[in-house]
Design a protein around this motif. Structure first.
Motif, PDB file in Angstrom:
ATOM      1  N   GLU A  82       0.817  -1.215   0.000  1.00  0.00           N
ATOM      2  CA  GLU A  82       0.000   0.000   0.000  1.00  0.00           C
ATOM      3  C   GLU A  82       0.847   1.260   0.000  1.00  0.00           C
ATOM      4  O   GLU A  82       0.542   2.241  -0.687  1.00  0.00           O
ATOM      5  CB  GLU A  82      -0.939  -0.004   1.210  1.00  0.00           C
ATOM      6  CG  GLU A  82      -1.892   1.173   1.231  1.00  0.00           C
ATOM      7  CD  GLU A  82      -2.979   1.032   2.290  1.00  0.00           C
ATOM      8  OE1 GLU A  82      -3.812   1.940   2.400  1.00  0.00           O
ATOM      9  OE2 GLU A  82      -2.982  -0.010   2.990  1.00  0.00           O
ATOM     10  N   GLU A  83       1.958   1.247   0.754  1.00  0.00           N
ATOM     11  CA  GLU A  83       2.819   2.432   0.826  1.00  0.00           C
ATOM     12  C   GLU A  83       3.386   2.776  -0.550  1.00  0.00           C
ATOM     13  O   GLU A  83       3.416   3.954  -0.955  1.00  0.00           O
ATOM     14  CB  GLU A  83       3.957   2.189   1.823  1.00  0.00           C
ATOM     15  CG  GLU A  83       4.857   3.400   2.029  1.00  0.00           C
ATOM     16  CD  GLU A  83       5.939   3.153   3.072  1.00  0.00           C
ATOM     17  OE1 GLU A  83       6.845   4.006   3.189  1.00  0.00           O
ATOM     18  OE2 GLU A  83       5.878   2.113   3.757  1.00  0.00           O
ATOM     19  N   TYR A  84       3.832   1.756  -1.283  1.00  0.00           N
ATOM     20  CA  TYR A  84       4.396   2.004  -2.620  1.00  0.00           C
ATOM     21  C   TYR A  84       3.331   2.549  -3.565  1.00  0.00           C
ATOM     22  O   TYR A  84       3.590   3.502  -4.322  1.00  0.00           O
ATOM     23  CB  TYR A  84       4.986   0.716  -3.184  1.00  0.00           C
ATOM     24  CG  TYR A  84       5.450   0.875  -4.622  1.00  0.00           C
ATOM     25  CD1 TYR A  84       6.695   1.436  -4.903  1.00  0.00           C
ATOM     26  CD2 TYR A  84       4.630   0.489  -5.682  1.00  0.00           C
ATOM     27  CE1 TYR A  84       7.113   1.607  -6.227  1.00  0.00           C
ATOM     28  CE2 TYR A  84       5.041   0.663  -6.999  1.00  0.00           C
ATOM     29  CZ  TYR A  84       6.286   1.220  -7.262  1.00  0.00           C
ATOM     30  OH  TYR A  84       6.684   1.396  -8.564  1.00  0.00           O
ATOM     31  N   ILE A  85       2.132   1.967  -3.557  1.00  0.00           N
ATOM     32  CA  ILE A  85       1.075   2.419  -4.462  1.00  0.00           C
ATOM     33  C   ILE A  85       0.670   3.851  -4.143  1.00  0.00           C
ATOM     34  O   ILE A  85       0.445   4.668  -5.049  1.00  0.00           O
ATOM     35  CB  ILE A  85      -0.144   1.471  -4.401  1.00  0.00           C
ATOM     36  CG1 ILE A  85       0.240   0.094  -4.935  1.00  0.00           C
ATOM     37  CG2 ILE A  85      -1.314   2.041  -5.192  1.00  0.00           C
ATOM     38  CD1 ILE A  85       0.731   0.084  -6.369  1.00  0.00           C
ATOM     39  N   ASN A  86       0.580   4.199  -2.876  1.00  0.00           N
ATOM     40  CA  ASN A  86       0.268   5.586  -2.506  1.00  0.00           C
ATOM     41  C   ASN A  86       1.353   6.533  -2.999  1.00  0.00           C
ATOM     42  O   ASN A  86       1.063   7.654  -3.455  1.00  0.00           O
ATOM     43  CB  ASN A  86       0.114   5.700  -0.988  1.00  0.00           C
ATOM     44  CG  ASN A  86      -1.138   4.995  -0.485  1.00  0.00           C
ATOM     45  OD1 ASN A  86      -2.078   4.773  -1.233  1.00  0.00           O
ATOM     46  ND2 ASN A  86      -1.143   4.640   0.791  1.00  0.00           N
ATOM     47  N   TRP A  87       2.621   6.099  -2.911  1.00  0.00           N
ATOM     48  CA  TRP A  87       3.733   6.905  -3.427  1.00  0.00           C
ATOM     49  C   TRP A  87       3.647   7.026  -4.949  1.00  0.00           C
ATOM     50  O   TRP A  87       3.807   8.109  -5.519  1.00  0.00           O
ATOM     51  CB  TRP A  87       5.054   6.251  -3.031  1.00  0.00           C
ATOM     52  CG  TRP A  87       6.264   6.852  -3.685  1.00  0.00           C
ATOM     53  CD1 TRP A  87       6.971   7.948  -3.270  1.00  0.00           C
ATOM     54  CD2 TRP A  87       6.915   6.369  -4.871  1.00  0.00           C
ATOM     55  NE1 TRP A  87       8.017   8.192  -4.124  1.00  0.00           N
ATOM     56  CE2 TRP A  87       8.015   7.244  -5.122  1.00  0.00           C
ATOM     57  CE3 TRP A  87       6.697   5.309  -5.739  1.00  0.00           C
ATOM     58  CZ2 TRP A  87       8.871   7.078  -6.204  1.00  0.00           C
ATOM     59  CZ3 TRP A  87       7.542   5.138  -6.822  1.00  0.00           C
ATOM     60  CH2 TRP A  87       8.611   6.009  -7.048  1.00  0.00           C
ATOM     61  N   LEU A  88       3.368   5.907  -5.616  1.00  0.00           N
ATOM     62  CA  LEU A  88       3.323   5.881  -7.078  1.00  0.00           C
ATOM     63  C   LEU A  88       2.242   6.801  -7.629  1.00  0.00           C
ATOM     64  O   LEU A  88       2.454   7.494  -8.634  1.00  0.00           O
ATOM     65  CB  LEU A  88       3.058   4.440  -7.547  1.00  0.00           C
ATOM     66  CG  LEU A  88       2.896   4.223  -9.056  1.00  0.00           C
ATOM     67  CD1 LEU A  88       4.224   4.417  -9.771  1.00  0.00           C
ATOM     68  CD2 LEU A  88       2.342   2.826  -9.329  1.00  0.00           C
ATOM     69  N   LEU A  89       1.100   6.845  -6.970  1.00  0.00           N
ATOM     70  CA  LEU A  89      -0.059   7.573  -7.491  1.00  0.00           C
ATOM     71  C   LEU A  89      -0.215   8.952  -6.865  1.00  0.00           C
ATOM     72  O   LEU A  89      -1.300   9.532  -6.871  1.00  0.00           O
ATOM     73  CB  LEU A  89      -1.333   6.750  -7.255  1.00  0.00           C
ATOM     74  CG  LEU A  89      -1.339   5.352  -7.889  1.00  0.00           C
ATOM     75  CD1 LEU A  89      -2.638   4.621  -7.582  1.00  0.00           C
ATOM     76  CD2 LEU A  89      -1.115   5.417  -9.391  1.00  0.00           C
ATOM     77  N   THR A  90       0.868   9.504  -6.376  1.00  0.00           N
ATOM     78  CA  THR A  90       0.820  10.839  -5.787  1.00  0.00           C
ATOM     79  C   THR A  90       0.296  11.876  -6.784  1.00  0.00           C
ATOM     80  O   THR A  90       0.521  11.763  -7.996  1.00  0.00           O
ATOM     81  CB  THR A  90       2.214  11.276  -5.300  1.00  0.00           C
ATOM     82  OG1 THR A  90       2.110  12.576  -4.698  1.00  0.00           O
ATOM     83  CG2 THR A  90       3.212  11.365  -6.448  1.00  0.00           C
TER      84      THR A  90
END
Length: 258
Positions: A227-235
Motif C-alpha cells: 500500500e505504501e508504494y502504491i500511494n507513493w506511485l499515485l501521488t
C-alpha cells in the motif's frame, strides 16, 4: 478477470504455484476447473495443463474458440464480451489482443491469445503445447513459445492477426495512449517501471475506469506491491512527479546515452 471471463464461457485455471486449498476454493464459483502446481514453465506451462485437462475430459469439440490468458495484467476495464468480439471478427485462425511487430519475429503477445478449431484441433498444435518444458530464462520462453507459436501458425498455412500493434516495451510504457485507443488492460509491470515515472499514466487510467474496476485494480496492486508504494506511485504532488521523471531520464541518459 475470472468473473469477467466466466460471463463468456468455461474457464479452466492453472496456477504456477503451490497455493493452499482454502485459497484455491475462492475461485471455484468462476471456473469449470482449477488447480495449482509449481511447474516453472511460465504461462505456457499453465496453458499446457489447461489444454490437457480439456483433452482428457473430451470437451474441446464443444468450443468455437479457446483463449489462452494469463494474469500479467490488471483488468478488464471494459466488458469482456466486446473485447472477444473485436478479436473474433478479425477472421483469422489465431488472433490476439496485442502483436509485437518485431522485424525478424513478429508474434502475438502470449498473455491474450485466441484460437479457432483450425488451430487447437491440429496435430501440430497438440505437439507444440505438449512439448512445453521449463526453460533457463524468460527470453528462452519468449523465443521458443511466444514467438515460436506465431511462427508455427504461419508455417502450417494458418493466419493470425491482432487488435493492437505495439512495438518494443510500449505495452508497459505507453499505457495511457493505449487506454485512449480502447486497450482494456494495464500490464502489471507498468507499476514498478521507470522509478515510478508511469504513475501519472496509471492515475489517468484509473480515474477514467469504472469504480468497481478501479477498486479491484488498486486492491490487487496493493497486495502485490504494498500500500505504501502504491500511494507513493499515485501521488498527485506535481513536484514529486516532476522529480521522479527527471531522476528516471537522468539515469537513462547515463546508462544508455543520448
Amino acid at each position: 478477470m475470472l468473473k469477467e471471463l466466466n460471463k463468456s464461457g468455461d474457464v479452466i485455471l492453472f496456477m504456477d504455484n503451490d497455493i493452499s486449498k482454502p485459497e484455491l476454493e475462492k475461485v471455484l464459483p468462476y471456473v469449470l476447473h482449477a488447480d495449482a502446481i509449481r511447474h516453472k514453465e511460465y504461462d505456457f506451462g499453465s496453458y499446457k495443463r489447461a489444454y490437457e485437462y480439456a483433452k482428457r475430459k473430451n470437451i474441446l469439440s464443444k468450443y468455437d474458440f479457446i483463449y489462452l490468458v494469463n494474469d500479467s495484467v490488471y483488468g478488464p476495464l471494459l466488458p469482456i464480451e466486446s473485447l472477444l468480439e473485436r478479436m473474433e471478427i478479425l477472421g483469422t485462425d489465431a488472433f490476439g489482443l496485442v502483436c509485437n511487430p518485431h522485424k525478424k519475429h513478429p508474434h502475438i503477445q502470449s498473455w491474450f491469445i485466441g484460437l479457432r478449431p483450425s488451430i487447437f484441433n491440429t496435430e501440430w498444435f497438440n505437439h507444440f503445447i505438449e512439448s512445453i518444458r521449463p526453460q533457463s530464462s524468460k527470453g528462452a520462453v519468449t523465443q521458443l513459445y511466444e514467438q515460436g507459436f506465431s511462427k508455427l501458425v504461419t508455417e502450417h498455412g494458418g493466419t493470425w492477426k491482432c487488435v493492437y500493434n505495439v512495438s518494443g516495451r510500449g505495452i508497459y510504457n505507453k499505457i495511457k495512449k493505449l487506454n485512449r485507443k480502447g486497450m482494456p488492460f494495464i500490464k502489471k509491470a507498468a507499476f514498478n517501471r521507470h522509478n515510478g515515472a508511469l504513475g501519472k499514466q496509471i492515475s489517468y487510467i484509473l480515474n477514467h475506469a469504472a469504480p468497481d474496476a478501479k477498486a479491484a485494480i488498486l486492491s490487487g496492486a496493493k497486495d502485490t506491491f504494498g500500500e505504501e508504494y502504491i500511494n507513493w506511485l499515485l501521488t498527485k504532488n506535481p513536484i514529486k512527479i516532476i522529480f521522479r521523471n527527471i531522476k528516471y531520464f537522468t539515469k537513462k541518459i547515463f546508462t544508455e546515452g543520448l
